[in-house]
Design an enzyme around this catalytic site. Sequence first.
Site, mmCIF file in Angstrom:
data_model
loop_
_atom_site.group_PDB
_atom_site.id
_atom_site.type_symbol
_atom_site.label_atom_id
_atom_site.label_comp_id
_atom_site.label_asym_id
_atom_site.label_seq_id
_atom_site.Cartn_x
_atom_site.Cartn_y
_atom_site.Cartn_z
ATOM 1 N N LYS A 298 26.146 1.016 60.404
ATOM 2 C CA LYS A 298 25.097 0.460 59.534
ATOM 3 C C LYS A 298 24.709 -0.928 60.035
ATOM 4 O O LYS A 298 24.066 -1.021 61.065
ATOM 5 C CB LYS A 298 25.558 0.547 58.093
ATOM 6 N N SER B 274 25.700 2.756 47.533
ATOM 7 C CA SER B 274 24.776 3.110 48.610
ATOM 8 C C SER B 274 23.390 3.515 48.121
ATOM 9 O O SER B 274 22.420 3.336 48.839
ATOM 10 C CB SER B 274 25.372 4.222 49.471
ATOM 11 N N HIS C 31 28.093 -0.752 53.215
ATOM 12 C CA HIS C 31 26.827 -1.510 53.157
ATOM 13 C C HIS C 31 27.014 -3.019 53.026
ATOM 14 O O HIS C 31 26.051 -3.765 53.133
ATOM 15 C CB HIS C 31 25.950 -0.989 52.018
HETATM 16 C C1 LIG Z 1 27.311 5.854 55.128
HETATM 17 C C2 LIG Z 1 28.447 5.760 54.213
HETATM 18 C C3 LIG Z 1 29.676 6.335 54.539
HETATM 19 C C4 LIG Z 1 29.856 7.200 55.745
HETATM 20 O O1 LIG Z 1 29.924 6.462 56.910
HETATM 21 P P1 LIG Z 1 29.582 7.176 58.296
HETATM 22 O O2 LIG Z 1 30.185 6.301 59.312
HETATM 23 O O3 LIG Z 1 28.104 7.247 58.371
HETATM 24 O O4 LIG Z 1 30.206 8.543 58.242
HETATM 25 C C5 LIG Z 1 30.731 6.126 53.684
HETATM 26 N N1 LIG Z 1 30.582 5.413 52.554
HETATM 27 C C6 LIG Z 1 29.410 4.861 52.189
HETATM 28 C C7 LIG Z 1 29.319 4.083 50.923
HETATM 29 C C8 LIG Z 1 28.297 5.034 52.994
HETATM 30 O O5 LIG Z 1 27.125 4.538 52.637
#
Ligand SMILES: *Cc1c(COP(=O)(O)O)cnc(C)c1O
Length: 393
Positions: free
Chosen positions: A239, A179, A207
């Site tokens: 996302k 991330s 992602h």
């Molecule tokens: C954003 C993210 C999460 C968390 O997801 P949410 O639905 O925003 O709680 C988990 N793992 C990774 C790699 C992320 O980038």
Amino acid sequence: MPWQDQLVAEHQKRRENNLWRTRYEVGSPQSVEIRREGKSFLNFTSNDYLGLAGHPRLAEASALAARKWGAGTGASHLVSGHQSPHHALEEELAEFVGAEDALLFSTGYMANLAIPTAFLDRGDLLVQDKLNHASLIDSGLLGRADFKRFRHCDTKHAEKLLVDSKARRNMISTDGVFSMDGNIAPLAELNALAKDHDALLVVDDAHGFGTLGRNGRGSTNLSGLKIKDNLIMMGTLGKALGSFGAFVAGDRIYIDHLKQSARSYIYTTALPATVVEATRAALRLTKEAAQERQHLKNLIAYFRKEATTLRLPLMDSETAIQPLLLGSESAALAASKQLEKDGIWVTAIRPPTVPKGTARLRICLSSNHDFNHINQLIESLTSITIEAENVEA
Ligand SMILES: *Cc1c(COP(=O)(O)O)cnc(C)c1O
């Protein structure tokens, strides 16, 4: 010392060390052009990779669902909150990623907390990539299993941790796309390793889901892997899909087990149907977003070419996350502030989100950007080049 005084001192120190975090009030929907505290910004901060967060079809689906299902579910999934939209979305997600079954979670954070705690017990072993997302790291700390971390993307190191394992169960977990770095994990190697050691491989594709692989099926698909046997995936819906929530997909036996024992699934209210219907609309759009994904790829290539010419400290990423490694917290903050003057919003990422000495500008591209937006960014970045080169990483 009284509580308040302790905290004042702690906060003071954070500010001095350039580690104080700031949030801004945003006065417009998520978009490449965004209003922040009354001022317009060209936005390179969001995970809205396909521009779906503000898409009218999602809003419309949500509005219709509000009329049909009301605002809340009023119960957890195992009580009476598991409504038809949830059920349909789970089936659609499973089919899309090619898994036997899928289970919705309220957030990716909660899904990640659930996995090791539901499957592993005392004496079991969890190994994770050092640069995994905070929620995966937290899941390791929360669980009862032994928790070890391997060097970033270093399958040999992961193997070393597994060879001596006497555990009843071994689990390997990794981000699919990291991330804060944007690089893709060596998933095929990790999968082979998992098979060799009878381990379960968990891929967090927050992602990659929606952006990579065939029709956006994610990083596992891109790496030629199937979501079955010893591989399960976690995908987030907030996302690329522009909605909210998360899911875990895999063989039915794993999903059944999560329903029985995942505390962050069982002891929480089911997502509102409004969110779920928006996600279903997003999933349909995502499957059809071949052009958007191609455009995003072109933007990434163009940005990398221009940044290379300017000798900007690009990291080794082929995804929409294109960080510039600046090193110190102060350099990252200063660069972000300079871009701000040109009306460009890029977040400075600092420890503990990334390791000490690797503070960076995290540039996130979206298919709603155009080449002119990249030109504006590049032009503004030229003014910070010199500073970036002076900082040791
Ligand atoms: C954003 C993210 C999460 C968390 O997801 P949410 O639905 O925003 O709680 C988990 N793992 C990774 C790699 C992320 O980038």
